[in-house]
Design a protein around this motif. Structure first.
Motif, PDB file in Angstrom:
ATOM      1  N   PRO A   1     -11.196  -5.574  14.638  1.00 27.14           N
ATOM      2  CA  PRO A   1     -11.879  -4.738  13.642  1.00 27.14           C
ATOM      3  C   PRO A   1     -11.687  -3.228  13.795  1.00 27.14           C
ATOM      4  O   PRO A   1     -12.304  -2.470  13.066  1.00 27.14           O
ATOM      5  N   LEU A   2     -10.869  -2.774  14.760  1.00 34.49           N
ATOM      6  CA  LEU A   2     -10.694  -1.333  14.939  1.00 34.49           C
ATOM      7  C   LEU A   2     -10.343  -0.659  13.627  1.00 34.49           C
ATOM      8  O   LEU A   2      -9.588  -1.200  12.814  1.00 34.49           O
ATOM      9  N   ARG A   3     -10.848   0.565  13.440  1.00 32.43           N
ATOM     10  CA  ARG A   3     -10.594   1.289  12.191  1.00 32.43           C
ATOM     11  C   ARG A   3      -9.097   1.502  11.944  1.00 32.43           C
ATOM     12  O   ARG A   3      -8.635   1.470  10.815  1.00 32.43           O
ATOM     13  N   GLU A   4      -8.337   1.729  13.014  1.00 27.78           N
ATOM     14  CA  GLU A   4      -6.911   1.998  12.829  1.00 27.78           C
ATOM     15  C   GLU A   4      -6.177   0.778  12.291  1.00 27.78           C
ATOM     16  O   GLU A   4      -5.177   0.916  11.564  1.00 27.78           O
ATOM     17  N   ASN A   5      -6.651  -0.430  12.624  1.00 28.01           N
ATOM     18  CA  ASN A   5      -6.013  -1.637  12.110  1.00 28.01           C
ATOM     19  C   ASN A   5      -6.227  -1.788  10.604  1.00 28.01           C
ATOM     20  O   ASN A   5      -5.408  -2.405   9.919  1.00 28.01           O
ATOM     21  N   TRP A   6      -7.319  -1.246  10.110  1.00 32.61           N
ATOM     22  CA  TRP A   6      -7.568  -1.225   8.666  1.00 32.61           C
ATOM     23  C   TRP A   6      -6.822  -0.081   7.991  1.00 32.61           C
ATOM     24  O   TRP A   6      -6.383  -0.203   6.843  1.00 32.61           O
ATOM     25  N   ALA A   7      -6.678   1.042   8.677  1.00 35.11           N
ATOM     26  CA  ALA A   7      -6.199   2.271   8.030  1.00 35.11           C
ATOM     27  C   ALA A   7      -4.690   2.459   8.081  1.00 35.11           C
ATOM     28  O   ALA A   7      -4.081   2.893   7.087  1.00 35.11           O
ATOM     29  N   LEU A   8      -4.062   2.169   9.218  1.00 37.27           N
ATOM     30  CA  LEU A   8      -2.644   2.492   9.385  1.00 37.27           C
ATOM     31  C   LEU A   8      -1.715   1.787   8.387  1.00 37.27           C
ATOM     32  O   LEU A   8      -0.681   2.353   8.024  1.00 37.27           O
ATOM     33  N   PRO A   9      -2.025   0.563   7.926  1.00 41.09           N
ATOM     34  CA  PRO A   9      -1.175  -0.006   6.873  1.00 41.09           C
ATOM     35  C   PRO A   9      -1.121   0.863   5.613  1.00 41.09           C
ATOM     36  O   PRO A   9      -0.058   0.984   4.987  1.00 41.09           O
ATOM     37  N   TYR A  10      -2.237   1.485   5.261  1.00 34.49           N
ATOM     38  CA  TYR A  10      -2.238   2.375   4.094  1.00 34.49           C
ATOM     39  C   TYR A  10      -1.443   3.647   4.376  1.00 34.49           C
ATOM     40  O   TYR A  10      -0.776   4.187   3.495  1.00 34.49           O
ATOM     41  N   PHE A  11      -1.515   4.129   5.611  1.00 38.50           N
ATOM     42  CA  PHE A  11      -0.723   5.301   5.976  1.00 38.50           C
ATOM     43  C   PHE A  11       0.763   4.972   5.912  1.00 38.50           C
ATOM     44  O   PHE A  11       1.576   5.799   5.468  1.00 38.50           O
ATOM     45  N   ALA A  12       1.133   3.766   6.337  1.00 38.70           N
ATOM     46  CA  ALA A  12       2.535   3.353   6.253  1.00 38.70           C
ATOM     47  C   ALA A  12       2.994   3.285   4.798  1.00 38.70           C
ATOM     48  O   ALA A  12       4.130   3.677   4.474  1.00 38.70           O
ATOM     49  N   CYS A  13       2.126   2.808   3.913  1.00 41.70           N
ATOM     50  CA  CYS A  13       2.451   2.794   2.474  1.00 41.70           C
ATOM     51  C   CYS A  13       2.614   4.214   1.945  1.00 41.70           C
ATOM     52  O   CYS A  13       3.512   4.494   1.132  1.00 41.70           O
ATOM     53  N   GLN A  14       1.748   5.133   2.412  1.00 46.15           N
ATOM     54  CA  GLN A  14       1.830   6.519   1.977  1.00 46.15           C
ATOM     55  C   GLN A  14       3.137   7.153   2.435  1.00 46.15           C
ATOM     56  O   GLN A  14       3.783   7.896   1.685  1.00 46.15           O
ATOM     57  N   VAL A  15       3.541   6.851   3.669  1.00 46.63           N
ATOM     58  CA  VAL A  15       4.791   7.402   4.197  1.00 46.63           C
ATOM     59  C   VAL A  15       5.986   6.841   3.430  1.00 46.63           C
ATOM     60  O   VAL A  15       6.942   7.569   3.125  1.00 46.63           O
TER      61      VAL A  15
END
Length: 693
Positions: free
Chosen positions: A185-199
């Motif tokens: 449940p770490l926040r980064e596991n939820w967030a980093l996929p969206y950052f990868a999409c943004q990149v």
């Protein structure tokens, strides 16, 4: 943090033997047994046998802050309505004694709100258990993460082969690319996929000669993913700040269209504004370095004049603009902090000051954070693993070629030579492509910080995979190298095309031969989460403790108690709240050399009814010198000499966690032991003190 599950008959047999006190019961918490027939199980099921566990045994696999996140997801599902559930989270007074918190803001609980809403709206309660739905979303997002890296590498190189190599390196180095195996449940596991999409969207957006529809699609995807990333993780604006620095450098050295960078910065402004509103007017976003960088860039854009391109005055103005971009953000951020009350960024700045040796402190919380493995420099094992998978050598090769090409292009531009609008393969100038330069700068910025704090490797290493795979699969990169070598025996274009196919093929075959057997071995190996003491403790609390009881102990254990029992606790593993930071330090005093009366006063001030002493902390044998909890407490309390010139305050009391176990006065006057096992000792905080001789 999040450890999970097991299988059917075998774990039950093991559980029967664990209470006998035999050597089997003293074995590791995670055990392994070969089971080839189980290879088809999903990773999560294979690793922990989740479907054959009771609910309590499932829940203790979530540890610390992961337990808190999942507990609020459970609370949302129990609420009579979604609106009522949100209200109870934003006005939560059932978690921490004597304190009402906005859990959505302080813990960034938007992932749990979305997951619970989807679970109820899709009618999944008839099909799948809540825990499977929750972890299924997180693992699904990991699939999105890898897909976004695949697409980014493909966009950079022009071949799907680069995407396949990116995925292979990501999976082989998954110990260093993701924490999904340890804490779901770490926040980064939820967030980093969206950052990868943004990149990925940003990569496409920066490409030259992009058609209108593709550019519009990239812009919309970038806008949506930037905002979502900011909502999912409280530290996302720091990551975006690093990206903004990369784009500023890109614009300063004129390797990108200034208008595109300006449009990206408008997305930042919009996301910050919307995030500020949706995160209950979160002041951390106003004092964020990202806002200062964006504000400075907008100011510099307003001051820009249309000087003749290439003129001496234009070059001077460019230098002046760069100077403003380096100095104004710091000044602007300082001014904003003077008028906006903030706490989160203040904690981060104090930590960074101590981390980089600009300040010294005896503060328990800061020193405890500095001792965490994720905030230490990377170990040699990290570099060894990347080298064994051939990732690091090829990344360094690609990085050197791109940097040299960038330098060559910049030098040519300074000499007044014009830049081609459309670069061809024969030119061999990979340093002219803005999307390449952005990634080189970005990976250098992230890499520099990852060398200081190991936790940032989980952001940096995936982009190392992507950049290295792009480079070895890109004919343009090999052509750039061959142009420098000036080979005349073979036509350079033909040789570049051959190398861009042959090198990744050789890498792929070697990775298959070296790592595929290991992956098969891991897939044919089941693991059991073995923690009977915690299971017994939670069962005792649910069975014996009054519903209104308040428990005190280490913040990590309190998170598990909140999830597994629902009982109120005196502290939580939360480090962005001054009051909770102070509570954590005060309650940790149970492992210091303080009197029974001092500890009693601390616990009663938080209305705690029960105290839990953990043997693992009390008798901790830390590997890092001075990083045990009791050592840090002794430093903070002045019970040890830390540096030359320090004053030593002698304590006439023994360590509380040891002394309270002996059951003699005055400890028995204040505390009554009501439960214990090999790992935990539970004491009732006496309401009426009876002094015994």
């Amino acid at each position: 943090m999040a450890k999970e599950e097991g299988s059917a008959v075998e774990p039950r047999q093991r559980k029967k033997s664990k209470t006998s006190g035999s050597q089997e019961a003293k074995a590791e918490k995670v055990r392994r047994t070969p089971a080839p027939q189980r290879a088809s199980k999903s990773y999560h099921e294979r690793k922990f046998w989740f479907s054959n566990r009771q609910e309590l045994e499932r829940e203790i696999t979530f540890q610390g802050d992961s337990a808190i996140y999942y507990s609020y997801y459970k609370d949302m599902l129990k609420a009579p309505s979604f609106e009522r559930g949100v209200y109870e989270l934003t006005h939560n007074n059932k978690t921490i004694s004597l304190k009402t918190i906005n859990a959505v803001q302080q813990l960034s609980l938007y992932p749990e709100l979305i997951a619970s809403a989807l679970y109820q709206a899709t009618g999944s309660s008839e099909i799948i258990e809540p825990v499977y739905f929750y972890i299924g979303i997180v693992f699904g997002l990991q699939g999105v993460y890898v897909t976004a890296l695949f697409v980014t590498s493909w966009l950079l190189s022009g071949t799907w082969l680069a995407g396949m190599l990116t995925v292979a390196w990501f999976l082989i180095n998954r110990v260093d690319t993701t924490r999904i195996e340890y804490s779901i449940p770490l926040r980064e596991n939820w967030a980093l996929p969206y950052f990868a999409c943004q990149v990925a969207a940003l990569t496409g957006y920066l490409k030259r000669n992009l058609n209108t529809y593709a550019e519009r699609f990239c812009y919309l995807l970038m806008s949506a993913s930037t905002h979502t990333f900011m909502m999912m993780w409280e530290h996302s604006h720091y990551i975006l700040s690093l990206q903004a620095v990369s784009l500023l450098l890109l614009d300063t050295f004129s390797v990108a269209q200034g208008d595109k960078v300006y449009e990206v910065f408008k997305i930042y402004i919009f996301s910050l504004f919307l995030g500020y509103l949706l995160q209950f007017e979160n002041p951390a976003l106003l004092v964020s370095p990202l806002l200062s960088l964006v504000g400075t860039f907008m100011l510099v854009r307003c001051l820009q004049l249309d000087w003749k391109k290439g003129s001496f005055v234009a070059k001077i103005m460019k230098v002046f603009e760069f100077y403003l971009l380096c100095t104004v953000p710091v000044t602007l951020n300082f001014i904003v902090k003077m008028f906006v009350p903030h706490k989160e960024n203040e904690h981060v700045m104090k930590f960074l000051e101590v981390k980089f040796g600009l300040n010294a402190t005896k503060n328990f919380t800061l020193n405890w954070l500095l001792c965490q493995e994720s905030l230490q420099p990377p170990s040699q094992d990290f570099f060894l693993r990347l080298t064994q998978s051939s990732l690091l050598p090829f990344y360094i090769l690609v990085l050197i070629i791109c940097l040299l090409s960038m330098t060559q292009v910049t030098f040519r531009r300074m000499c007044g030579k014009s830049q081609k609008e459309t670069a061809t393969l024969e030119d061999g100038r990979i340093g002219e492509r803005p999307e390449i330069i952005y990634h080189v700068i970005h990976t250098l910025v992230l890499g520099s910080l990852a060398m200081l704090m190991e936790g940032l490797k989980f952001i940096w290493t995936p982009y190392v995979c992507m950049l290295a795979a792009f480079g070895v699969c890109s004919p343009e990169l090999w052509m750039t190298l061959l142009k420098w070598l000036r080979l005349r025996t073979v036509h350079p274009i033909l040789l570049a095309l051959i190398l861009s196919m042959a090198v990744p093929t050789i890498i792929g075959l070697s990775l298959w031969k070296e790592f595929f057997p290991r992956l098969i071995t891991e897939l044919t190996e089941l693991q059991e989460f073995y923690d009977p003491d915690t299971v017994e403790l939670m069962a005792w609390i649910k069975r014996q403790a009054p519903v209104a009881a308040v428990f005190a102990g280490s913040p990590q254990l309190m998170g598990v108690i909140k999830l597994c029992t629902g009982w109120m606790v005196a502290s939580l593993p939360l480090y962005s709240d001054d009051d909770l930071l102070k509570r954590n330090e005060n309650i940790y005093q149970i492992y210091s050399k303080r009197s029974a009366e001092d500890i009693y006063k601390i616990l009663t001030s938080y209305k705690a009814n029960y105290l839990i002493v953990e043997d693992a902390i009390c008798n901790e044998m830390g590997t890092m010198r001075g990083c045990r909890v009791k050592d840090l407490l002794d430093v903070a309390n002045g019970h040890v000499v830390c540096e030359e010139g320090d004053k030593l305050t002698y304590s006439k009391y023994g360590r509380f966690c040891h002394e309270v176990k002996i059951n003699y006065s005055p400890y028995v006057n204040y505390f009554t032991r009501v439960y214990w096992n090999r790992s935990y000792f539970v004491y009732k905080v006496n309401t009426v003190i009876s002094f015994q001789s």
